[in-house]
Every structure is written in C-alpha cells, then in structure tokens.
Design a protein around this motif. Structure first.
Motif, PDB file in Angstrom:
ATOM      1  N   LEU A  11       0.900  -1.179   0.058  1.00  0.00           N
ATOM      2  CA  LEU A  11      -0.083  -0.156   0.043  1.00  0.00           C
ATOM      3  C   LEU A  11       0.825   1.269   0.094  1.00  0.00           C
ATOM      4  O   LEU A  11       1.669   1.366   1.028  1.00  0.00           O
ATOM      5  CB  LEU A  11      -1.007  -0.003   1.338  1.00  0.00           C
ATOM      6  CG  LEU A  11      -1.854  -1.252   1.361  1.00  0.00           C
ATOM      7  CD1 LEU A  11      -2.769  -1.037   2.409  1.00  0.00           C
ATOM      8  CD2 LEU A  11      -2.640  -1.368   0.180  1.00  0.00           C
ATOM      9  N   GLN A  16      -3.195   4.788   2.353  1.00  0.00           N
ATOM     10  CA  GLN A  16      -2.723   3.403   2.952  1.00  0.00           C
ATOM     11  C   GLN A  16      -3.882   2.785   3.878  1.00  0.00           C
ATOM     12  O   GLN A  16      -3.665   2.768   5.066  1.00  0.00           O
ATOM     13  CB  GLN A  16      -1.688   3.426   3.688  1.00  0.00           C
ATOM     14  CG  GLN A  16      -0.524   3.934   2.767  1.00  0.00           C
ATOM     15  CD  GLN A  16       0.833   3.974   3.229  1.00  0.00           C
ATOM     16  OE1 GLN A  16       0.838   5.033   4.142  1.00  0.00           O
ATOM     17  NE2 GLN A  16       2.021   3.305   3.020  1.00  0.00           N
ATOM     18  N   TYR A  18      -4.683  -0.201   5.489  1.00  0.00           N
ATOM     19  CA  TYR A  18      -4.314  -1.366   5.927  1.00  0.00           C
ATOM     20  C   TYR A  18      -5.605  -2.287   6.444  1.00  0.00           C
ATOM     21  O   TYR A  18      -5.961  -3.531   6.163  1.00  0.00           O
ATOM     22  CB  TYR A  18      -3.130  -1.537   6.878  1.00  0.00           C
ATOM     23  CG  TYR A  18      -1.978  -0.872   6.133  1.00  0.00           C
ATOM     24  CD1 TYR A  18      -1.124  -1.994   5.417  1.00  0.00           C
ATOM     25  CD2 TYR A  18      -1.450   0.203   6.250  1.00  0.00           C
ATOM     26  CE1 TYR A  18       0.059  -1.654   4.625  1.00  0.00           C
ATOM     27  CE2 TYR A  18      -0.300   0.522   5.765  1.00  0.00           C
ATOM     28  CZ  TYR A  18       0.546  -0.348   5.061  1.00  0.00           C
ATOM     29  OH  TYR A  18       1.681   0.028   4.370  1.00  0.00           O
ATOM     30  N   ARG A  22      -6.897  -5.771   4.892  1.00  0.00           N
ATOM     31  CA  ARG A  22      -6.981  -6.993   5.598  1.00  0.00           C
ATOM     32  C   ARG A  22      -8.437  -7.655   5.824  1.00  0.00           C
ATOM     33  O   ARG A  22      -8.699  -8.748   5.801  1.00  0.00           O
ATOM     34  CB  ARG A  22      -6.124  -6.869   6.900  1.00  0.00           C
ATOM     35  CG  ARG A  22      -4.661  -6.851   6.832  1.00  0.00           C
ATOM     36  CD  ARG A  22      -4.046  -6.752   7.792  1.00  0.00           C
ATOM     37  NE  ARG A  22      -4.094  -5.419   8.858  1.00  0.00           N
ATOM     38  CZ  ARG A  22      -3.249  -4.786   8.686  1.00  0.00           C
ATOM     39  NH1 ARG A  22      -2.349  -4.518   8.111  1.00  0.00           N
ATOM     40  NH2 ARG A  22      -3.183  -3.391   9.494  1.00  0.00           N
ATOM     41  N   SER A  37       1.995  -8.185   5.238  1.00  0.00           N
ATOM     42  CA  SER A  37       1.340  -8.204   3.973  1.00  0.00           C
ATOM     43  C   SER A  37       1.288  -9.337   2.905  1.00  0.00           C
ATOM     44  O   SER A  37       1.242  -9.317   1.686  1.00  0.00           O
ATOM     45  CB  SER A  37       1.790  -6.783   2.982  1.00  0.00           C
ATOM     46  OG  SER A  37       3.105  -7.156   2.468  1.00  0.00           O
ATOM     47  N   ASP A  62      -1.620   1.249  -5.603  1.00  0.00           N
ATOM     48  CA  ASP A  62      -1.229   0.141  -4.898  1.00  0.00           C
ATOM     49  C   ASP A  62      -1.070  -1.037  -5.498  1.00  0.00           C
ATOM     50  O   ASP A  62      -1.289  -1.271  -6.751  1.00  0.00           O
ATOM     51  CB  ASP A  62      -2.415  -0.184  -3.546  1.00  0.00           C
ATOM     52  CG  ASP A  62      -2.755   0.703  -2.459  1.00  0.00           C
ATOM     53  OD1 ASP A  62      -1.971   1.666  -2.560  1.00  0.00           O
ATOM     54  OD2 ASP A  62      -3.773   0.932  -2.300  1.00  0.00           O
TER      55      ASP A  62
END
Length: 97
Positions: A11, A16, A18, A22, A37, A62
């Motif tokens: 990312l 970003q 995350y 996820r 990651s 990304d």
C-alpha cells in the motif's frame, strides 16, 4: 471448488488503508497472515475473483498479487498453526464454514 491462494500487497502513499485491505482478504475464507502483507487463504473464490474483491478497496497506485498455489508445505517459523494450514492445503475440496 476451493482454492489455496497467497495474497500479497504493498500500500503506497497516500491512503494506505491497511485495515480495509486485511478485512477484504479475511472475508474470502479461512486465512492465515504469514507476514504483515502476506496472507494464505483457502477460499471458494478463484484468484481472479479474489483479486477483484481486494483490489476494489485499494488505491490505484497500490500493488496486489494473488497467486493460486496448488500445493505446498510451510514450516513453523512464527508459530502459525502449521498442522491446520497443511491439512487445509492438502485437501482443497474442503468446504468452508
């Protein structure tokens, strides 16, 4: 049909997200996070379908890789549930909950 996928991502700034990435990966099926990651997922989704699901919440800059892994064995370097992972991997026809 069940698939054994490895999903890796980078990312890049800005944005970003995350947690969102996820969460999208974890929503695909039975999973284990090997590295920050890098995920293993046993899923009913093909690699192309998983790619579409995860990339839909990522920014355009990304990076994402979804790899269909027909077979494999992993070691216990970070105390993942190796027996459970290897059992899932060895029987890709297993139905997910």
């Amino acid at each position: 049909m069940a698939y054994n996928l490895f999903i890796a991502y980078d990312l890049l700034s800005p944005g970003q997200s995350y947690d969102a990435v996820r969460d999208a990966i974890r929503s695909l099926g039975t999973w284990h996070q090997f590295q920050f990651s890098l995920f293993y997922v046993n899923t009913e989704y093909s690699a192309a379908q998983a790619f579409q699901i995860v990339s839909a919440i990522m920014d355009g800059n990304d990076r994402l890789a979804v790899i269909d892994a027909a077979s494999g064995i992993v070691t216990d370097w970070d105390h993942p549930p190796i027996d459970a992972i290897n059992a899932i991997w060895a029987s890709p026809q297993r139905k997910l909950r």
